[in-house]
Every structure is written in C-alpha cells, then in structure tokens.
Write a protein that holds these residues in place. Structure first.
Motif, PDB file in Angstrom:
ATOM      1  N   ALA A 285       0.829  -1.210   0.000  1.00 51.95           N
ATOM      2  CA  ALA A 285       0.000   0.000   0.000  1.00 51.95           C
ATOM      3  C   ALA A 285       0.863   1.258   0.000  1.00 51.95           C
ATOM      4  N   ASN A 286       1.947   1.236   0.755  1.00 50.46           N
ATOM      5  CA  ASN A 286       2.848   2.387   0.782  1.00 50.46           C
ATOM      6  C   ASN A 286       3.478   2.618  -0.586  1.00 50.46           C
ATOM      7  N   PHE A 287       3.956   1.524  -1.189  1.00 47.43           N
ATOM      8  CA  PHE A 287       4.572   1.653  -2.511  1.00 47.43           C
ATOM      9  C   PHE A 287       3.546   2.151  -3.535  1.00 47.43           C
ATOM     10  N   ALA A 288       2.344   1.614  -3.486  1.00 46.17           N
ATOM     11  CA  ALA A 288       1.318   2.022  -4.449  1.00 46.17           C
ATOM     12  C   ALA A 288       1.030   3.519  -4.348  1.00 46.17           C
ATOM     13  N   ALA A 289       0.976   4.033  -3.118  1.00 43.81           N
ATOM     14  CA  ALA A 289       0.715   5.464  -2.933  1.00 43.81           C
ATOM     15  C   ALA A 289       1.855   6.304  -3.492  1.00 43.81           C
ATOM     16  N   LEU A 290       3.093   5.869  -3.259  1.00 46.44           N
ATOM     17  CA  LEU A 290       4.235   6.628  -3.760  1.00 46.44           C
ATOM     18  C   LEU A 290       4.331   6.535  -5.281  1.00 46.44           C
ATOM     19  N   GLN A 291       4.158   5.347  -5.820  1.00 50.42           N
ATOM     20  CA  GLN A 291       4.277   5.176  -7.265  1.00 50.42           C
ATOM     21  C   GLN A 291       3.160   5.906  -8.012  1.00 50.42           C
ATOM     22  N   ALA A 292       1.974   5.976  -7.416  1.00 45.61           N
ATOM     23  CA  ALA A 292       0.879   6.728  -8.046  1.00 45.61           C
ATOM     24  C   ALA A 292       1.248   8.193  -8.190  1.00 45.61           C
ATOM     25  N   TRP A 293       1.914   8.740  -7.187  1.00 44.74           N
ATOM     26  CA  TRP A 293       2.386  10.122  -7.282  1.00 44.74           C
ATOM     27  C   TRP A 293       3.467  10.253  -8.353  1.00 44.74           C
ATOM     28  N   LEU A 303      13.547   4.588 -10.611  1.00 45.33           N
ATOM     29  CA  LEU A 303      14.816   4.209 -11.224  1.00 45.33           C
ATOM     30  C   LEU A 303      14.699   2.886 -11.975  1.00 45.33           C
ATOM     31  N   VAL A 304      13.751   2.040 -11.562  1.00 41.20           N
ATOM     32  CA  VAL A 304      13.563   0.722 -12.167  1.00 41.20           C
ATOM     33  C   VAL A 304      12.481   0.830 -13.238  1.00 41.20           C
ATOM     34  N   ALA A 305      12.853   0.578 -14.487  1.00 43.96           N
ATOM     35  CA  ALA A 305      11.899   0.739 -15.578  1.00 43.96           C
ATOM     36  C   ALA A 305      10.846  -0.363 -15.603  1.00 43.96           C
ATOM     37  N   ASP A 306      11.219  -1.573 -15.245  1.00 46.27           N
ATOM     38  CA  ASP A 306      10.307  -2.717 -15.303  1.00 46.27           C
ATOM     39  C   ASP A 306       9.450  -2.758 -14.040  1.00 46.27           C
ATOM     40  N   PRO A 307       8.135  -2.560 -14.150  1.00 42.38           N
ATOM     41  CA  PRO A 307       7.282  -2.571 -12.952  1.00 42.38           C
ATOM     42  C   PRO A 307       7.396  -3.862 -12.144  1.00 42.38           C
ATOM     43  N   ALA A 308       7.622  -4.994 -12.792  1.00 42.69           N
ATOM     44  CA  ALA A 308       7.704  -6.266 -12.069  1.00 42.69           C
ATOM     45  C   ALA A 308       8.941  -6.354 -11.194  1.00 42.69           C
ATOM     46  N   ALA A 309       9.940  -5.540 -11.483  1.00 44.10           N
ATOM     47  CA  ALA A 309      11.197  -5.587 -10.733  1.00 44.10           C
ATOM     48  C   ALA A 309      11.315  -4.460  -9.711  1.00 44.10           C
ATOM     49  N   ARG A 310      10.254  -3.688  -9.516  1.00 48.10           N
ATOM     50  CA  ARG A 310      10.317  -2.548  -8.603  1.00 48.10           C
ATOM     51  C   ARG A 310      10.132  -2.987  -7.149  1.00 48.10           C
ATOM     52  N   SER A 311      11.007  -2.513  -6.306  1.00 49.10           N
ATOM     53  CA  SER A 311      10.906  -2.804  -4.881  1.00 49.10           C
ATOM     54  C   SER A 311       9.690  -2.122  -4.272  1.00 49.10           C
ATOM     55  N   ASN A 312       9.084  -2.797  -3.291  1.00 49.14           N
ATOM     56  CA  ASN A 312       8.005  -2.167  -2.526  1.00 49.14           C
ATOM     57  C   ASN A 312       8.503  -1.684  -1.170  1.00 49.14           C
ATOM     58  N   THR A 313       9.810  -1.731  -0.960  1.00 51.67           N
ATOM     59  CA  THR A 313      10.370  -1.250   0.312  1.00 51.67           C
ATOM     60  C   THR A 313      11.327  -0.089   0.062  1.00 51.67           C
ATOM     61  N   SER A 314      12.480  -0.374  -0.521  1.00 51.68           N
ATOM     62  CA  SER A 314      13.483   0.678  -0.770  1.00 51.68           C
ATOM     63  C   SER A 314      13.256   1.239  -2.169  1.00 51.68           C
ATOM     64  N   VAL A 315      12.382   2.218  -2.269  1.00 47.59           N
ATOM     65  CA  VAL A 315      11.969   2.752  -3.569  1.00 47.59           C
ATOM     66  C   VAL A 315      12.950   3.840  -3.994  1.00 47.59           C
ATOM     67  N   CYS A 316      13.624   3.600  -5.122  1.00 45.76           N
ATOM     68  CA  CYS A 316      14.634   4.527  -5.620  1.00 45.76           C
ATOM     69  C   CYS A 316      14.079   5.314  -6.802  1.00 45.76           C
ATOM     70  N   LEU A 317      14.275   6.610  -6.770  1.00 46.81           N
ATOM     71  CA  LEU A 317      13.697   7.506  -7.774  1.00 46.81           C
ATOM     72  C   LEU A 317      14.797   8.358  -8.406  1.00 46.81           C
ATOM     73  N   ARG A 318      14.626   8.655  -9.684  1.00 47.66           N
ATOM     74  CA  ARG A 318      15.585   9.514 -10.384  1.00 47.66           C
ATOM     75  C   ARG A 318      14.870  10.748 -10.908  1.00 47.66           C
ATOM     76  N   ILE A 319      15.547  11.869 -10.868  1.00 45.32           N
ATOM     77  CA  ILE A 319      14.976  13.120 -11.366  1.00 45.32           C
ATOM     78  C   ILE A 319      15.158  13.162 -12.881  1.00 45.32           C
TER      79      ILE A 319
END
Length: 395
Positions: A285-293, A303-319
């Motif tokens: 739920a936390n990841f879904a809220a962040l990724q929706a934003w 940072l991870v292009a493939d949705p299936a490989a995206r972490s739901n804990t340590s979410v890394c983002l690039r500007i």
C-alpha cells in the motif's frame, strides 16, 4: 515534460506525522515506545542466563513461525547485522562448486568483491546489471552456488520471483534478503541460505543479523571444510557437526539484550497486523501510494523501468527534469542533497537521499512500519522541495 522554470511551490500545510523514511535503520513501528521495550529487556543480565537465553530462543522461534519457514529450516541470530550473516555464509559454505554472483547494486557488488578477491575462488562468474535493472537470471548455472540479493536496497530493483532457480539444482542459493523479508514473497523451497537484519522491515535495531539454513545448507556445512582459516565469529560447525545452539538462542558473541527485546516487540507487532501477509500488504500500500504520485509527476521517475522488478520497500527515484539531467553527476548530487536538506529542515522527510554509490536521486522507505497516510503527506513536500531547489538553481 514541461521544462520551463517552475515557480516556487506553495508550502504544503500538512506534515507527515512521522517523517522517518530512512532505508536503514528504518522507522520504528507505529506506537513504538522505548519504555515498553526497556521494560521487557534483560538489561544488566548475562545472555547465557536462563531467562535472557529463553528470550533469544523465543525471538528465533517467533521469527521462524511468522515467516512460515519449512519445519526443517533453522534460524539463528548472528553478529554484525545482515553483512555478518552474509559473510558467515560465504566463508563457511563456498568452495566445493562454481559460483555465480549476481550484482545489480552496491551490496551484490560487495559480495562479488569478497568472493573474488578475498576467498579467491577459481570458478566465479559475475552476472552484472546497472542500477535499476536486473542481470540475465536465465543464465544462472544449476550446478553452481548462487549468491544474490533478493531486493537491491540501494537500487530499488528486486527479483520478481524465484522461477529462474532450478528446482533440481545441485548448487546452493545464498540470498541476501535483508530488505525483502516481511515485505515480499520468498520461495523458501528455492532458497538454501537467507540472511536479513532486524533494522529493515521490522524497524528493529542494528548490529544483529539473522541466518536461515535449509537442510541442504546444513549438509554442505557438515561435509565441507573451507580451505582458509575461519575466524571464530564465522564458525557454524564443531567437529564436523552444526553448532545447534546458535539456532536455539545461544549466540556466538554477546548480543544487545535491548536490541533483542526490541526485536521481540517488533515481532509481536508483526503478529498483530497479520504476520508476513499483513506486513507485505502494508508495504504494498505504501509503494502504491508513492508510485501513483510518481506516475502523475513530470519531473521524477522510478529508477527501475520494469514494474515487475520494482521494490516495494526501498523505492529509488531519479529526477528526469532535463535541466537537472544536464547538470552532470556532481551537480545532480548537489541538487538532490539540497532538496533533502530542505525537507529535513521542514521536518517533512529525513534521510531520503539516494545511496552514495547509486545514481543521484531519492530513496524512500515504504516498508511495513511506515503509515500510508505519511506517504500521502510526503509527496506534496517532494514537489515543493523540487520546485524550490529548481527555482534557486536555475534562477
């Protein structure tokens, strides 16, 4: 994407109730109390006394049950956090077979370095991928020992499943799962050694690791003598037999009984929220809220292009804003550092700058101890910090 200079955003009116979003040590559980933990801690007591030793054993037993481990898997508390647990496995188990090491972030690269340069094994393949991607999992050899992280804490990329691990493998799988345990579905039948630390999804204290062994790993320990000297702190066998006491709370070295009590407190909370499934639901739920934003925003991406490989804990983002991308890496790091300083000064977010070896960006912990309401409150502050820093940088 709109690359025009953005005007400073209006300061958001609602702060996260708990602005701790660090990826390690991670936030404490909701409602955590230092007094409550201290009250159950055997402070000033020997860890070998009956009551403290029983508490250590109970932490092992509860963790085993909450994770749903197979009955014949062993779980013990070891020194030096997840790093100590991984190194113990590498030094104790590797040698008889070829080794495939998977590295797509800093910790996997560290294990590869130790295997190649410290243990100096003759047949080691390094399967690499850049931050945000995964290596070719299909190329892993079934006859090799495999060393990998399930969830790359510093890259935000995780393996989507264990289907790439052969059920009839002859090698061992050694899995660093420190930011995946209690947040992602681990296929225990495919994992022979699993390590993690209390300081991640449980929100516990550092300095202690957890080591999980399958029967296949125990068989290797009892049949293989490493070719190198073994420090006492790494020794799992004596006289060719597993030291069973390690998996009954008889730790190799002196543990912090305050940290043990804190782990017991965290496990009780995990049980209250529904165990492994409940903790994973919160992280999702936390990841879904962040990724929706992220999906709504025009200046930042996962940072991870493939949705299936995206972490739901340590979410890394690039500007992704072109002006920031054009600055070059040192200036990009300065930009994100300035953003994070603004957020910390406003008490909106602590410790969310990306890992030092990762590409410049943000890293936001979304594990179970975070409340989704705080993720929702955080995102306007991220927009605010970006707009304010961009206005200052590109004025």
């Amino acid at each position: 994407m709109n690359q025009a200079v953005m005007p400073p955003a209006q300061t958001p009116s609602v702060l996260p109730a708990r602005p701790e979003f660090s990826s390690g040590p991670c936030p404490k559980r909701p409602g955590w109390s230092a007094d409550a933990v201290a009250a159950r801690a055997f402070l000033g007591r020997s860890h070998r006394a009956s009551a403290p030793k029983a508490q250590l054993a109970d932490v092992c037993t509860k963790t085993h049950a909450l994770l749903g481990l197979p009955a014949d898997y062993r779980l013990g508390i070891v020194p030096a956090s997840d790093t100590g647990a991984v190194e113990m496995a590498l030094w104790s188990l590797l040698g008889p077979r070829p080794v495939d090491v998977l590295a797509w972030e800093s910790f996997g690269a560290g294990w590869a370095n130790d295997i190649q340069k410290q243990l100096k094994l003759p047949d080691v393949r390094l399967l690499e991928a850049p931050y945000g991607a995964l290596p070719d999992l299909a190329s892993v050899r079934a006859d090799a020992d495999v060393v990998f992280t399930w969830n790359g804490t510093t890259s935000g990329a995780r393996v989507p499943d264990a289907d790439w691990i052969a059920a009839d493998r002859t090698g061992l799988t050694i899995c660093d799962a420190t930011s995946a345990v209690f947040a992602q579905n681990l296929d225990w039948a495919k994992l022979d050694v699993v390590t993690f630390s209390w300081q991640k999804v449980m929100g516990g204290e550092g300095a202690h690791g957890v080591l999980i062994l399958s029967p296949r790993a125990v068989e290797r320990l009892e049949s293989h003598t490493p070719a190198w000297p073994m420090p006492k702190i790494f020794r799992l066998t004596k006289g060719g037999k597993l030291i069973e006491g390690i998996f009954r709370g008889e730790t190799i070295n002196t543990p912090s009984m305050l940290a043990v009590a804190d782990a017991a407190d965290a496990l009780d909370w995990v049980a209250e929220i529904g165990g492994q499934a409940g903790a994973q639901t919160r992280a999702d739920a936390n990841f879904a809220a962040l990724q929706a934003w992220v999906d709504r925003s025009d200046w930042i991406e996962n940072l991870v292009a493939d949705p299936a490989a995206r972490s739901n804990t340590s979410v890394c983002l690039r500007i992704t804003d072109a002006r920031v991308a054009a600055l070059g890496e040192p200036a990009q790091r300065a930009f994100t550092k300035a953003m994070c300083a603004r957020l910390e000064k406003a008490n909106a977010a602590y410790d969310i700058n990306g890992y030092r070896d990762a590409p410049p960006g943000l890293r936001i912990w979304c594990g179970a101890t975070v409340n989704t309401d705080d993720i929702a409150a955080l995102t306007p502050w991220l927009d605010w910090a970006f707009a304010a820093t961009a206005a200052e940088t590109f004025a």
